[in-house]
Enzyme design. Structure first.
Site, short mmCIF file in Angstrom:
data_model
loop_
_atom_site.label_atom_id
_atom_site.label_comp_id
_atom_site.label_asym_id
_atom_site.label_seq_id
_atom_site.Cartn_x
_atom_site.Cartn_y
_atom_site.Cartn_z
N HIS A 126 40.61 88.75 -8.50
CA HIS A 126 42.01 88.34 -8.60
C HIS A 126 42.86 89.50 -9.13
CE1 HIS A 126 39.96 84.43 -8.62
NE2 HIS A 126 41.07 83.95 -8.09
N ASP A 167 39.51 84.69 1.56
CA ASP A 167 39.90 84.28 0.22
C ASP A 167 41.42 84.45 0.13
OD1 ASP A 167 39.78 83.45 -2.41
OD2 ASP A 167 38.20 84.85 -2.98
#
Length: 972
Positions: free
Chosen positions: A199, A272
């Site tokens: 992230h 993702d």
């Protein structure tokens, strides 16, 4: 059946494709982020993407189930083609939505041995997804977490063993897909061996291709062979697979070359989230989206800028970089998935009963059961657990990391008397020193380490102060039991665990995890969990000790005891109906089967809102910890167990006469009465004597020479608030009983009189008062804190439920003093009335009866003694056992129509009741104050409230059917 790409050539797909422009076909490959806890402007921006650009789907994040469902209905109504709706629901919809079921983390379940339950979990999660109008779950996480410093996977993984990860993932996957929700395994080709959060940055995987093939790819390959519908590509830099440094999401060698071609995966390939720094730090929005499509992804999740992405993809098509035919092929694949999910027959979400449909008894049971199997016992010196001999323990809990009473502490208090203490995770040396002194009087301390973190960078929340505290506390003369409510890897950061007497790992801080840990400590449950990862050399993968369960009550849901899940609803109907009919102001019901409390619920208030005593104030809601006047239930909860214990000691038997037991009855008409007849209420004793009437004046006021407003040596017996009786009242009452006439005719007449006398016999035989004798021999070993006489000496008045407004004798609202007038004249200490308790503590005593006199590993009454007292003595003429009641010919009197002749129990005048049905291993307890505000209200009997509850409990046990959670075996 699993998703099949062959649906791409179906009639519905063909018909939809004809309606889509080339740009709309590109838009079908995008899923945008949506939230149900944001402002209207955010909701409208999603509407714009749906209406103006025709995106193919949504992925929902935080919010609530009703709010989200309203948004889904809105967005679906605006879509030209029904939207594919997804969520990251690794531990169910509760991962994202409030007020919904949260299943345990994958690592919490990594050490359980019953993988079939994970199939059932998958089915249940899928059912909830479909109820919310969702079609894709980005789960399970199939990453093999072999790096303890992994900052992003960790507790989201099943563990470090590839076979264990594979089998658990398969069961979860198959459960979802069999129920019609696409499972998406992630994060391909494996995110378990990273030390960077994707992230925040692009992780580098420093392993060779052989290691990837044998470890990381092992679960993916196995699941693909067995019908996996979807795969999510991770943002990883894997030189062994792509030497260019390209994030795996954008890498054609990984997405197309490895996944689609080498492994032959034909299911749906998702990226993702495309807003993560692991991809956009180097490739900005738009450019990253084009590269993701070029790499071979079918659906792009959470693109940061949809209009820009669509424009740049169109430009790439126009430049010949992307083939429109390839776009069309993937669009067909997306539409095929929509058809598989049922969107070719789309229906809006029905909002009615949505909350109830999501939070079903089955869902609650399943998450509880998974927690039960997860908690891992890692140390148990001298087999300390489960704790034995509660009557020898001075218990304290110490919670480190929070200042609030925890679920763990509350559950401990359900098992035994305990004092609670708290320390912050950053406690000062002075605080630690003071706490060490505070804990010295306790011989057993249960330490809970709470409020831990999940990140290795923060030491998993283990502060230096926590380690100092544990170093100072463990290893003392006291028994120290440490429970860690956090990440498994946190164990490696907590010092001195090897000096504790017992160590339990609960993996997380959920209510279930905390309560289950307490149940294991006390033997309600046995420990079975195993470590799914290696924490240290002391705690390797597979570590985990087992203990015996079922020695004390456990707490779960009806399904845990193979009872019908409609039990609670049916009990609710009975009790709420009784309250509505003003049969009683409030009540508590406790039902246990096979030693598992499956229902423990309070209803109503302490008093009717319109009662005179409530004028100008609101009545307190009934709580599970409230204490009730048990009335005649005292007979079988204090007097009778004392007699049985004395019989075990050779000091009593029911074939003795009253003259032998009570010397003052020698020479009276009671002398030759056999106790067997007395205990079965056929000895011709009068039903009762209104003793109090002899001590009031004609105008109803008290005769002052017998009562006083304050206590003193001469007036030591509490009768009611500001009323104390003379100390000679027990002798006066005993004399009155001895001189009372017998009934003219033999036969059954229920009588209080002998039970009033038994405390005198108990004291003569044991040297202890009946409350002392019962406490020592039963209540303390049981951990029954509230069972006892004169509760105001031990508990606040607010916790005690009021009974009647006594307009004849005491002229006041009775609250905290015994309702029965005769017992009041004895200072609240009698064998026929005077006992108080909450339902949970009474259940321990009753369960001891159901378990043939055994509880907590102790044989408190010999089985043969108990069996003799339970059996019918003079059937069919007299239904009674020795002291115990048994089913009457008319079932409405005391039992239900389905109660067997081996069942037994007792009722109390104040509206109390307990019953044991041995054939179903069933205990039913009902506590109420139906005499509030007046005893003249007998609707509880006319409505058959107590016996109806017994009946639905028996039916719930008998009609459960053959299916159970554990029998749900997936078929390949």
């Amino acid at each position: 059946m699993p998703f099949a790409p062959q649906l791409a050539s179906s009639h519905w797909v063909d018909s939809v494709m004809k309606t889509l422009t080339p740009d709309q076909r590109v838009a079908q490959l995008f899923m945008v982020a949506a939230y149900s806890n944001r402002k209207r402007i955010d909701e409208d921006s999603v509407s714009t993407l749906v209406q103006q650009y025709g995106v193919g789907g949504l992925i929902f994040f935080q919010g609530g189930p009703v709010r989200q469902s309203k948004l889904v209905n809105r967005y679906q109504s605006q879509a030209k083609v029904p939207l594919l709706v997804a969520m990251d629901g690794e531990w169910g919809v509760g991962m994202r939505l409030d007020s919904t079921t949260r299943f345990p983390y994958q690592m919490s379940m990594g050490g359980i041995r019953d993988n079939q339950l994970l199939y059932t979990m998958g089915q249940e999660i899928a059912r909830q997804f479909k109820r919310l109008g969702m079609h894709v779950n980005f789960a399970p996480v199939v990453d093999v977490n072999n790096n303890a410093n992994n900052p992003v996977i960790g507790f989201r993984s099943w563990g470090e063993n590839r076979e264990n990860v594979t089998e658990k993932s398969y069961q979860y996957m198959k459960g979802m897909q069999d129920a019609g929700v696409l499972a998406v395994a992630k994060h391909f080709p494996g995110h378990g061996d990273t030390d960077t959060d994707s992230h925040l940055a692009l992780p580098l995987i420093r392993v060779d291709q052989r290691r990837i093939d044998t470890l990381e790819l092992f679960p993916f390959r196995s699941l693909m062979r067995r019908g996996l519908g979807g795969v999510m590509i991770a943002h990883l830099n894997i030189p062994a697979l792509d030497s260019t440094g390209m994030p795996s999401t954008l890498s054609k060698p990984i997405v197309t070359g490895l996944l689609k071609q080498k492994l032959g995966f034909e299911g749906m390939v998702f990226t993702d989230a495309m807003n993560m720094k692991g991809v956009i730090s180097k490739y900005p929005p738009g450019d990253a989206d084009v590269r993701a499509i070029l790499a071979g992804n079918d659906i792009l999740e959470f693109s940061r800028n949809i209009p820009l992405a669509l424009r740049m993809v169109r430009e790439a098509i126009n430049k010949g970089l992307i083939n429109q035919e390839e776009i069309d092929t993937r669009c067909r694949k997306v539409l095929a998935l929509k058809q598989w999910a049922g969107l070719n027959h789309y229906k809006p979400i029905n909002l009615k009963n949505l909350y109830q449909d999501l939070n079903t008894p089955h869902a609650n049971y399943l998450t509880r059961r998974l927690s039960e199997l997860s908690v891992t016992l890692l140390r148990n010196q001298n087999k300390l657990l489960p704790l034995q001999r509660l009557d020898t323990l001075r218990l304290a809990t110490l919670t480190i990391g929070t200042k609030d009473t925890t679920f763990f502490q509350r559950m401990v208090a359900d098992y035994a008397p305990v004092q609670h203490f708290w320390l912050p995770a950053t406690a000062s040396l002075n605080e630690l020193t003071a706490m060490r002194e505070t804990l010295k009087p306790y011989n057993t301390v249960l330490i809970g380490v709470n409020n831990l973190g999940s990140l290795p960078a923060t030491n998993f929340g283990v502060t230096p102060e926590v380690n100092v505290m544990l170093h100072e506390l463990v290893g003392q003369k006291q028994k120290m039991i440490v429970s860690v409510f956090g990440n498994a890897y946190s164990l490696s950061r907590i010092r001195d665990l090897d000096r504790a007497d017992a160590v339990l790992l609960a993996y997380q801080e959920s209510q279930n995890a905390q309560e289950v840990t307490a149940e294991i400590i006390f033997g309600g449950l046995g420990a079975t969990g195993k470590l799914p990862v290696t924490v240290s050399s002391r705690y390797p993968i597979g570590a985990g000790l087992t203990t015996q369960g079922g020695i004390r009550l456990a707490y779960s849901y009806p399904e845990a005891a193979r009872m019908n899940n409609n039990l609670e609803a049916r009990v609710d109907s009975i009790v709420n109906g009784a309250i509505a009919a003003k049969a009683l102001p409030g009540a508590e019901v406790l039902i246990a089967r096979k030693g598992v409390v499956v229902l423990r619920k309070s209803y109503g208030t302490h008093s009717f809102a319109d009662a005179p005593a409530q004028a100008g104030k609101s009545s307190r809601p009934v709580r599970n910890t409230d204490i009730y006047d048990l009335a005649s239930v005292t007979k079988v909860s204090a007097a009778l167990p004392s007699l049985m214990k004395l019989q075990d000691e050779g000091k009593f038997n029911p074939d003795m006469t009253m003259g032998q037991v009570f010397p003052e009855f020698k020479g009276t008409n009671k002398n030759d009465l056999k106790l067997r007849d007395v205990l079965t209420h056929q000895a011709r004793l009068k039903a009762w004597i209104p003793f109090w009437q002899n001590y009031v004046k004609k105008d109803g006021t008290l005769r002052h020479r017998f009562f006083h407003a304050d206590s003193s040596r001469r007036y030591p017996l509490p009768v009611a608030r500001n009323i104390w009786a003379r100390k000679d009242f027990p002798a006066r009452i005993h004399k009155a009983i001895g001189g009372s006439p017998l009934n003219d005719k033999p036969g059954y007449v229920y009588s209080d009189l002998s039970f009033i006398m038994y405390p005198a016999f108990v004291q003569a035989a044991s040297g202890q008062t009946i409350d002392q004798f019962a406490q020592q021999n039963f209540y303390k070993p049981l951990g029954a804190t509230t069972l006892g006489y004169n509760p105001t000496r031990r508990f606040p008045l607010a916790r005690i439920v009021p009974t009647e407004y006594d307009s004849l004798f005491r002229k006041q609202q009775l609250h905290g003093t015994v309702h029965d007038e005769g017992a009041a004249l004895l200072g609240g200490l009698s064998g026929h009335a005077g006992l108080f308790a909450d339902a949970n503590d009474l259940a321990k005593l009753v369960q001891m009866y159901a378990w043939n006199g055994r509880y907590g590993g102790q044989q408190l009454i010999k089985p043969e003694t108990l069996a003799e007292y339970e059996r019918c003595q003079f059937c069919p003429d007299n239904r009674r056992g020795l002291g115990f009641d048994r089913p009457a010919t008319n079932p409405a009197v005391n039992a239900s129509k389905n109660a067997s002749q081996s069942s037994f129990g007792h009722t109390g005048f104040t509206g109390t009741y307990w019953w044991v049905e041995p054939k179903e291993d069933l205990v039913v307890i009902f506590l109420s104050n139906r005499v509030n505000p007046t005893r003249r209200n007998n609707k509880i009997s006319s409505l058959n409230v107590r016996t109806n509850i017994l009946q639905v409990a028996i039916e719930a046990a008998q009609k459960v059917g053959k299916a159970s959670v554990e029998s749900a075996v997936p078929k390949e």
